[in-house]
Design a protein around this motif. Structure first.
Motif, PDB file in Angstrom:
ATOM      1  N   GLU A   1       0.819  -1.206   0.000  1.00  0.00           N
ATOM      2  CA  GLU A   1       0.000   0.000   0.000  1.00  0.00           C
ATOM      3  C   GLU A   1       0.856   1.261   0.000  1.00  0.00           C
ATOM      4  O   GLU A   1       0.538   2.245  -0.679  1.00  0.00           O
ATOM      5  N   VAL A   2       1.963   1.248   0.744  1.00  0.00           N
ATOM      6  CA  VAL A   2       2.876   2.402   0.751  1.00  0.00           C
ATOM      7  C   VAL A   2       3.446   2.619  -0.645  1.00  0.00           C
ATOM      8  O   VAL A   2       3.507   3.744  -1.153  1.00  0.00           O
ATOM      9  N   ARG A   3       3.867   1.526  -1.288  1.00  0.00           N
ATOM     10  CA  ARG A   3       4.411   1.638  -2.637  1.00  0.00           C
ATOM     11  C   ARG A   3       3.362   2.125  -3.629  1.00  0.00           C
ATOM     12  O   ARG A   3       3.667   2.889  -4.543  1.00  0.00           O
ATOM     13  N   LYS A   4       2.146   1.699  -3.453  1.00  0.00           N
ATOM     14  CA  LYS A   4       1.079   2.043  -4.390  1.00  0.00           C
ATOM     15  C   LYS A   4       0.711   3.525  -4.317  1.00  0.00           C
ATOM     16  O   LYS A   4       0.484   4.167  -5.346  1.00  0.00           O
ATOM     17  N   HIS A   5       0.672   4.062  -3.097  1.00  0.00           N
ATOM     18  CA  HIS A   5       0.152   5.415  -2.904  1.00  0.00           C
ATOM     19  C   HIS A   5       1.207   6.466  -2.561  1.00  0.00           C
ATOM     20  O   HIS A   5       1.005   7.649  -2.852  1.00  0.00           O
ATOM     21  N   THR A   6       2.320   6.054  -1.948  1.00  0.00           N
ATOM     22  CA  THR A   6       3.207   7.034  -1.310  1.00  0.00           C
ATOM     23  C   THR A   6       4.617   7.070  -1.873  1.00  0.00           C
ATOM     24  O   THR A   6       5.233   8.135  -1.922  1.00  0.00           O
ATOM     25  N   MET A   7       5.156   5.932  -2.313  1.00  0.00           N
ATOM     26  CA  MET A   7       6.582   5.862  -2.592  1.00  0.00           C
ATOM     27  C   MET A   7       6.877   5.328  -3.996  1.00  0.00           C
ATOM     28  O   MET A   7       6.568   4.175  -4.305  1.00  0.00           O
ATOM     29  N   GLY A   8       7.466   6.166  -4.843  1.00  0.00           N
ATOM     30  CA  GLY A   8       7.900   5.735  -6.162  1.00  0.00           C
ATOM     31  C   GLY A   8       9.383   5.402  -6.152  1.00  0.00           C
ATOM     32  O   GLY A   8      10.143   5.927  -5.327  1.00  0.00           O
ATOM     33  N   PHE A   9       9.785   4.523  -7.080  1.00  0.00           N
ATOM     34  CA  PHE A   9      11.177   4.068  -7.096  1.00  0.00           C
ATOM     35  C   PHE A   9      11.652   3.938  -8.537  1.00  0.00           C
ATOM     36  O   PHE A   9      11.122   3.130  -9.297  1.00  0.00           O
ATOM     37  N   VAL A  10      12.629   4.760  -8.917  1.00  0.00           N
ATOM     38  CA  VAL A  10      13.296   4.609 -10.214  1.00  0.00           C
ATOM     39  C   VAL A  10      14.548   3.782  -9.979  1.00  0.00           C
ATOM     40  O   VAL A  10      15.519   4.263  -9.401  1.00  0.00           O
ATOM     41  N   SER A  11      14.530   2.511 -10.403  1.00  0.00           N
ATOM     42  CA  SER A  11      15.698   1.652 -10.253  1.00  0.00           C
ATOM     43  C   SER A  11      16.567   1.768 -11.500  1.00  0.00           C
ATOM     44  O   SER A  11      16.239   2.484 -12.447  1.00  0.00           O
ATOM     45  N   GLN A  12      17.676   1.042 -11.494  1.00  0.00           N
ATOM     46  CA  GLN A  12      18.564   1.054 -12.657  1.00  0.00           C
ATOM     47  C   GLN A  12      18.093   0.095 -13.739  1.00  0.00           C
ATOM     48  O   GLN A  12      18.633   0.091 -14.846  1.00  0.00           O
ATOM     49  N   PHE A  13      17.085  -0.711 -13.428  1.00  0.00           N
ATOM     50  CA  PHE A  13      16.654  -1.743 -14.371  1.00  0.00           C
ATOM     51  C   PHE A  13      15.135  -1.716 -14.521  1.00  0.00           C
ATOM     52  O   PHE A  13      14.417  -1.523 -13.542  1.00  0.00           O
ATOM     53  N   LEU A  14      14.683  -1.905 -15.745  1.00  0.00           N
ATOM     54  CA  LEU A  14      13.251  -1.946 -16.028  1.00  0.00           C
ATOM     55  C   LEU A  14      12.781  -3.393 -15.955  1.00  0.00           C
ATOM     56  O   LEU A  14      13.203  -4.231 -16.746  1.00  0.00           O
ATOM     57  N   ARG A  15      11.911  -3.676 -14.988  1.00  0.00           N
ATOM     58  CA  ARG A  15      11.369  -5.028 -14.831  1.00  0.00           C
ATOM     59  C   ARG A  15       9.868  -4.970 -15.048  1.00  0.00           C
ATOM     60  O   ARG A  15       9.133  -4.465 -14.188  1.00  0.00           O
ATOM     61  N   VAL A  16       9.427  -5.481 -16.195  1.00  0.00           N
ATOM     62  CA  VAL A  16       8.008  -5.432 -16.533  1.00  0.00           C
ATOM     63  C   VAL A  16       7.599  -6.757 -17.169  1.00  0.00           C
ATOM     64  O   VAL A  16       8.431  -7.576 -17.558  1.00  0.00           O
ATOM     65  N   VAL A  17       6.287  -6.932 -17.282  1.00  0.00           N
ATOM     66  CA  VAL A  17       5.760  -8.132 -17.931  1.00  0.00           C
ATOM     67  C   VAL A  17       6.104  -8.085 -19.422  1.00  0.00           C
ATOM     68  O   VAL A  17       5.871  -7.060 -20.080  1.00  0.00           O
ATOM     69  N   PRO A  18       6.658  -9.156 -19.980  1.00  0.00           N
ATOM     70  CA  PRO A  18       7.012  -9.163 -21.412  1.00  0.00           C
ATOM     71  C   PRO A  18       5.801  -8.932 -22.305  1.00  0.00           C
ATOM     72  O   PRO A  18       4.674  -9.265 -21.948  1.00  0.00           O
ATOM     73  N   ARG A  19       6.060  -8.321 -23.450  1.00  0.00           N
ATOM     74  CA  ARG A  19       5.074  -8.119 -24.519  1.00  0.00           C
ATOM     75  C   ARG A  19       4.002  -7.069 -24.206  1.00  0.00           C
ATOM     76  O   ARG A  19       3.095  -6.864 -25.003  1.00  0.00           O
ATOM     77  N   VAL A  20       4.105  -6.410 -23.054  1.00  0.00           N
ATOM     78  CA  VAL A  20       3.164  -5.325 -22.747  1.00  0.00           C
ATOM     79  C   VAL A  20       3.679  -4.047 -23.410  1.00  0.00           C
ATOM     80  O   VAL A  20       4.842  -3.684 -23.243  1.00  0.00           O
TER      81      VAL A  20
END
Length: 227
Positions: free
Chosen positions: A89-108
């Motif tokens: 919930e904290v991540r969803k509403h309060t805290m954003g994070f730009v990491s060094q790597f993009l991790r996402v679902v393939p083909r989206v």
């Protein structure tokens, strides 16, 4: 100034079980306070624990002891003791994070990757699409790539998708792990603008900036870390 993050006596070490349980200390009784509208740059040599601290703030790493008090929707949450659902919930509403790597679902498609955090807050699709397109355009991602999955993109293009995704929501707290890595001068300047705009709306920012120019442009103070 109102603190958005208050790190109290934070200690973290790694145990190498495959090497006889050897313990590697990362940081010991670390203290850090970050106010709303302030950017603190973590500074120090490789191995000083900068990325480990960011991951601890985000709840990815479990510190050995201490507290990470985060202001979340008008109350304080200790990210060290919080249950997984509360961290989500904290991540969803309060805290954003730009990491060094993009991790996402393939083909989206890239646009869908970027708008997802705002869609998850229940914002209508058209508003998300408009903001996502604005950020992609601002970060110079060609329109022909918006419908393409970012897995085949260059490192710099993937990093810009990463930045756009993280700035979709006006998070009260932003964690940035080398957000300008692999970016050219023009896109570095755009990321600097985005960080300054986040500060102006009151976001607390903690970042690692190996580029001296970027650090000087956005940081209000430097928190030095040593191995």
């Amino acid at each position: 100034m109102i603190p958005a993050i208050d790190v109290i006596d934070l200690t973290k070490s790694f145990t190498l079980h495959v090497q006889g349980g050897v313990r590697i200390p990362v940081f010991d009784r670390l203290r850090l306070t970050v106010a709303q509208g302030e950017c603190v740059a973590l500074y120090g040599p490789s191995g000083a624990g900068k990325s480990s601290l960011l991951r601890s703030l985000y709840g990815n790493y479990k510190p050995t002891s201490g507290q990470i008090m985060v202001r979340h929707q008008g109350r304080l949450v200790d990210m060290v003791q919080a249950e997984e659902r509360e961290i989500v919930e904290v991540r969803k509403h309060t805290m954003g994070f730009v990491s060094q790597f993009l991790r996402v679902v393939p083909r989206v498609p890239s646009l869908e990757v970027v708008v997802e955090p705002l869609r998850n807050l229940g914002v209508e699709r058209e508003k998300c699409k408009t903001k996502g397109e604005f950020l992609l355009d601002r970060l110079r991602i060609p329109k022909r790539l918006w419908s393409v999955a970012p897995a085949t993109f260059s490192g710099g293009e993937q990093q810009r998708i990463n930045v756009a995704r993280s700035f979709m929501v006006d998070y009260p707290i932003m964690l940035l792990d080398e957000p300008t890595a692999s970016l050219d001068a023009a896109n570095c300047a755009t990321v600097i603008e985005l960080i300054k705009e986040a500060k102006e709306r009151g976001a607390a920012v903690v970042g690692i900036f190996h580029d001296d120019t970027v650090r000087s442009a956005v940081a209000d103070r430097v928190h030095e870390m040593t191995p």
